[in-house]
Design a protein around this motif. Sequence first.
Motif, PDB file in Angstrom:
ATOM      1  N   UNK A 112      -5.330  26.023  21.091  1.00 51.99           N
ATOM      2  CA  UNK A 112      -5.717  25.566  22.433  1.00 51.99           C
ATOM      3  C   UNK A 112      -5.459  24.069  22.620  1.00 51.99           C
ATOM      4  N   UNK A 113      -5.399  23.321  21.517  1.00 56.72           N
ATOM      5  CA  UNK A 113      -5.133  21.884  21.620  1.00 56.72           C
ATOM      6  C   UNK A 113      -3.653  21.579  21.839  1.00 56.72           C
ATOM      7  N   UNK A 114      -2.823  22.606  21.888  1.00 57.81           N
ATOM      8  CA  UNK A 114      -1.399  22.408  22.171  1.00 57.81           C
ATOM      9  C   UNK A 114      -1.127  22.344  23.675  1.00 57.81           C
ATOM     10  N   UNK A 115      -2.187  22.322  24.468  1.00 56.69           N
ATOM     11  CA  UNK A 115      -2.058  22.246  25.917  1.00 56.69           C
ATOM     12  C   UNK A 115      -1.290  21.025  26.386  1.00 56.69           C
ATOM     13  N   UNK A 116      -1.244  19.985  25.553  1.00 62.92           N
ATOM     14  CA  UNK A 116      -0.518  18.771  25.946  1.00 62.92           C
ATOM     15  C   UNK A 116       0.967  19.044  26.159  1.00 62.92           C
ATOM     16  N   UNK A 117       1.499  20.074  25.517  1.00 57.37           N
ATOM     17  CA  UNK A 117       2.935  20.342  25.605  1.00 57.37           C
ATOM     18  C   UNK A 117       3.399  20.656  27.028  1.00 57.37           C
ATOM     19  N   UNK A 118       2.542  21.259  27.823  1.00 57.25           N
ATOM     20  CA  UNK A 118       2.907  21.602  29.206  1.00 57.25           C
ATOM     21  C   UNK A 118       1.911  21.054  30.217  1.00 57.25           C
ATOM     22  N   UNK A 119       1.199  19.998  29.846  1.00 55.28           N
ATOM     23  CA  UNK A 119       0.245  19.392  30.760  1.00 55.28           C
ATOM     24  C   UNK A 119       0.987  18.913  31.995  1.00 55.28           C
ATOM     25  N   UNK A 120       0.530  19.056  33.191  1.00 55.51           N
ATOM     26  CA  UNK A 120      -0.763  19.515  33.675  1.00 55.51           C
ATOM     27  C   UNK A 120      -0.827  21.012  33.968  1.00 55.51           C
ATOM     28  N   UNK A 121       0.246  21.756  33.666  1.00 56.66           N
ATOM     29  CA  UNK A 121       0.235  23.200  33.904  1.00 56.66           C
ATOM     30  C   UNK A 121      -0.798  23.868  33.000  1.00 56.66           C
ATOM     31  N   UNK A 122      -0.882  23.398  31.761  1.00 54.06           N
ATOM     32  CA  UNK A 122      -1.854  23.951  30.819  1.00 54.06           C
ATOM     33  C   UNK A 122      -2.977  22.945  30.585  1.00 54.06           C
ATOM     34  N   UNK A 123      -4.126  23.462  30.274  1.00 56.04           N
ATOM     35  CA  UNK A 123      -5.318  22.643  30.037  1.00 56.04           C
ATOM     36  C   UNK A 123      -5.220  21.958  28.678  1.00 56.04           C
ATOM     37  N   UNK A 124      -5.620  20.706  28.626  1.00 54.86           N
ATOM     38  CA  UNK A 124      -5.657  19.973  27.368  1.00 54.86           C
ATOM     39  C   UNK A 124      -7.084  19.537  27.103  1.00 54.86           C
ATOM     40  N   UNK A 125      -7.744  20.144  26.093  1.00 54.22           N
ATOM     41  CA  UNK A 125      -9.100  19.726  25.764  1.00 54.22           C
ATOM     42  C   UNK A 125      -9.102  18.389  25.042  1.00 54.22           C
ATOM     43  N   UNK A 126     -10.238  17.823  24.880  1.00 58.96           N
ATOM     44  CA  UNK A 126     -10.406  16.596  24.097  1.00 58.96           C
ATOM     45  C   UNK A 126      -9.921  16.870  22.672  1.00 58.96           C
ATOM     46  N   UNK A 127      -9.173  15.938  22.096  1.00 61.04           N
ATOM     47  CA  UNK A 127      -8.653  16.075  20.731  1.00 61.04           C
ATOM     48  C   UNK A 127      -9.821  16.143  19.759  1.00 61.04           C
ATOM     49  N   UNK A 128      -9.801  17.134  18.881  1.00 63.27           N
ATOM     50  CA  UNK A 128     -10.937  17.331  17.974  1.00 63.27           C
ATOM     51  C   UNK A 128     -10.871  16.471  16.721  1.00 63.27           C
ATOM     52  N   UNK A 129      -9.799  15.730  16.522  1.00 65.43           N
ATOM     53  CA  UNK A 129      -9.741  14.790  15.409  1.00 65.43           C
ATOM     54  C   UNK A 129      -9.025  15.291  14.177  1.00 65.43           C
TER      55      UNK A 129
END
Length: 173
Positions: A112-129
């Motif tokens: 789910x943290x791979x949302x950055x790849x297609x942001x803003x189409x996909x949701x990007x949660x806060x990076x968990x570290x």
Amino acid sequence: MQPIVHPVVGYLCYAVYARWADGEPPASTPAAVAIVAAAFPDLLDQPLYHVGVTPVGRTVGHSLLFAIPLVAIVWLVARRHGRERLGVAVAIGYGSHIAADVPWHVLAGDYHELGFLLWPVTYMPEYSGVKPLGTVPGLGLEATTLWLEAVIFVAGLALWWHDGRPGLERVRP
């Protein structure tokens, strides 16, 4: 991946390309361009996040929807001016940044943290570290992505130093 490691990864990737294409270490200007291009996604996204323009620190600059057109335009402009190698350096540096941010999430199962790849189409949660990689046998120490990043960082700096520190003269007065 930690922001400080990305320029090193960009250099490593460009150095491999230069050795493959030319049979020698990278020239100074394209090496510097690859290093800066590898840092660019964080240099764009972190300020946007810290001033409240974007909800997390991996958005615009990390999105393929932004990166691919940007790299293509830069490459076309560089090619038009007879500086194709600089366009290649931007593509390798920028691409290495995005590619290097993917494996940690895949290894940890945090897809789910791979949302950055297609942001803003996909949701990007806060990076968990930092992600755990496993336990060091016999020592009971937990190995994390920081360990591997430290090895990559040191190896990349060693290669850059061995190559004569290309790009450094671009920042010296």
